[in-house]
Design an enzyme around this catalytic site. Structure first.
Site, mmCIF file in Angstrom:
data_model
loop_
_atom_site.group_PDB
_atom_site.id
_atom_site.type_symbol
_atom_site.label_atom_id
_atom_site.label_comp_id
_atom_site.label_asym_id
_atom_site.label_seq_id
_atom_site.Cartn_x
_atom_site.Cartn_y
_atom_site.Cartn_z
ATOM 1 N N HIS A 16 0.807 -1.221 0.000
ATOM 2 C CA HIS A 16 0.000 0.000 0.000
ATOM 3 C C HIS A 16 0.840 1.271 0.000
ATOM 4 O O HIS A 16 0.300 2.378 -0.140
ATOM 5 C CB HIS A 16 -0.983 -0.006 1.186
ATOM 6 C CG HIS A 16 -0.369 0.218 2.526
ATOM 7 N ND1 HIS A 16 -0.230 -0.781 3.459
ATOM 8 C CD2 HIS A 16 0.149 1.338 3.110
ATOM 9 C CE1 HIS A 16 0.329 -0.292 4.558
ATOM 10 N NE2 HIS A 16 0.569 0.992 4.367
ATOM 11 N N ASP A 43 -0.204 -7.572 1.329
ATOM 12 C CA ASP A 43 0.328 -6.226 1.559
ATOM 13 C C ASP A 43 1.843 -6.211 1.576
ATOM 14 O O ASP A 43 2.462 -5.573 2.429
ATOM 15 C CB ASP A 43 -0.234 -5.628 2.856
ATOM 16 C CG ASP A 43 -0.167 -4.096 2.852
ATOM 17 O OD1 ASP A 43 0.118 -3.518 1.789
ATOM 18 O OD2 ASP A 43 -0.381 -3.488 3.914
ATOM 19 N N SER A 51 5.054 2.458 8.158
ATOM 20 C CA SER A 51 4.529 1.207 7.619
ATOM 21 C C SER A 51 5.530 0.594 6.639
ATOM 22 O O SER A 51 6.084 1.274 5.782
ATOM 23 C CB SER A 51 3.206 1.474 6.911
ATOM 24 O OG SER A 51 2.640 0.285 6.429
#
Length: 226
Positions: free
Chosen positions: A61, A90, A167
């Site tokens: 993402h 992901d 992230s």
């Protein structure tokens, strides 16, 4: 008098524990920061980590196209090519000139973090380098939904604070060995990380070779009534 001595002794133990913790954190920072990269143009969309020479991994993402800017700890920037993407998991692998950036260490075999184990989280800073935070494993075997809605199982929940843009960054143990990849913020100070198992290492190497996984989907769609 004995009470005073006991208080003094307790304070000395606290000082020793703090000193040991500071040295451990400094050693982890020194060892791991060269492996941490920023993903995207400044201030950056996320963090990645060098897992092999020429290969960076991050969360899927964090990407917006077939190429992305990769910022290294020494301030160097390079354009990386997205080699493979696992959208349901992901995960993504990027091929890029990693120069002298050191691949992060993996523990031998699958890590088995226990609840209460101290872990460190790293996230890329916009100007290069990385912030280091500390927390503990708060739960194991957790599950969450990936960007496509598919269930991602066996995640590690931890309390190492993660600022926006962290992230895809590594979670490591006291020796600086990879425990997981930060993937999902739960809120209230908790984060989920995909565990750094042998299976994850294999999946990432497949992605680096351009082998993006394909999974069957049920071809069902909703349409408005006529």
């Amino acid at each position: 008098m004995s009470g005073s001595l006991r208080v003094a002794s307790d304070l000395e133990v606290i000082r020793v524990d703090i000193g040991t913790g500071e040295r451990a954190a400094a050693a982890v920072h020194e060892r791991c920061v060269p492996s941490v990269v920023g993903i995207g143009r400044r201030p950056g969309r996320g963090t990645g980590v060098v897992v092999d020479p020429g290969v960076v991994v991050t969360n899927a993402h964090n990407l917006r196209g077939a190429t992305t800017t990769v910022r290294f700890a020494d301030g160097r920037e390079a354009t990386g090519t997205v080699a493979g993407v696992d959208g349901d998991g992901d995960l993504a692998a990027i091929t890029v000139d990693t120069g002298g950036a050191r691949p992060i260490d993996w523990a031998d075999g699958d890590p088995d973090p226990a609840v209460g184990q101290v872990v460190f989280g790293l996230g890329a800073l916009p100007e290069g380098g990385a912030r280091l935070t500390v927390g503990t494993v708060s739960a194991t075997g957790q599950a969450f939904r990936g960007p496509g809605g598919r269930l991602i199982p066996a995640a590690i929940e931890h309390t190492a604070p993660a600022a926006p843009g962290s992230s895809g960054g590594p979670v490591v143990d006291r020796e600086g060995r990879l425990v997981g990849l930060n993937t999902h913020r739960l809120g209230d100070g908790f984060y989920l990380a995909v565990p750094a198992t042998d299976d994850l290492h294999r999946r990432l190497r497949d992605l680096a070779r351009g082998q993006s996984p394909t999974r069957p989907r049920l071809g069902v769609a909703l349409v408005p009534p006529a």
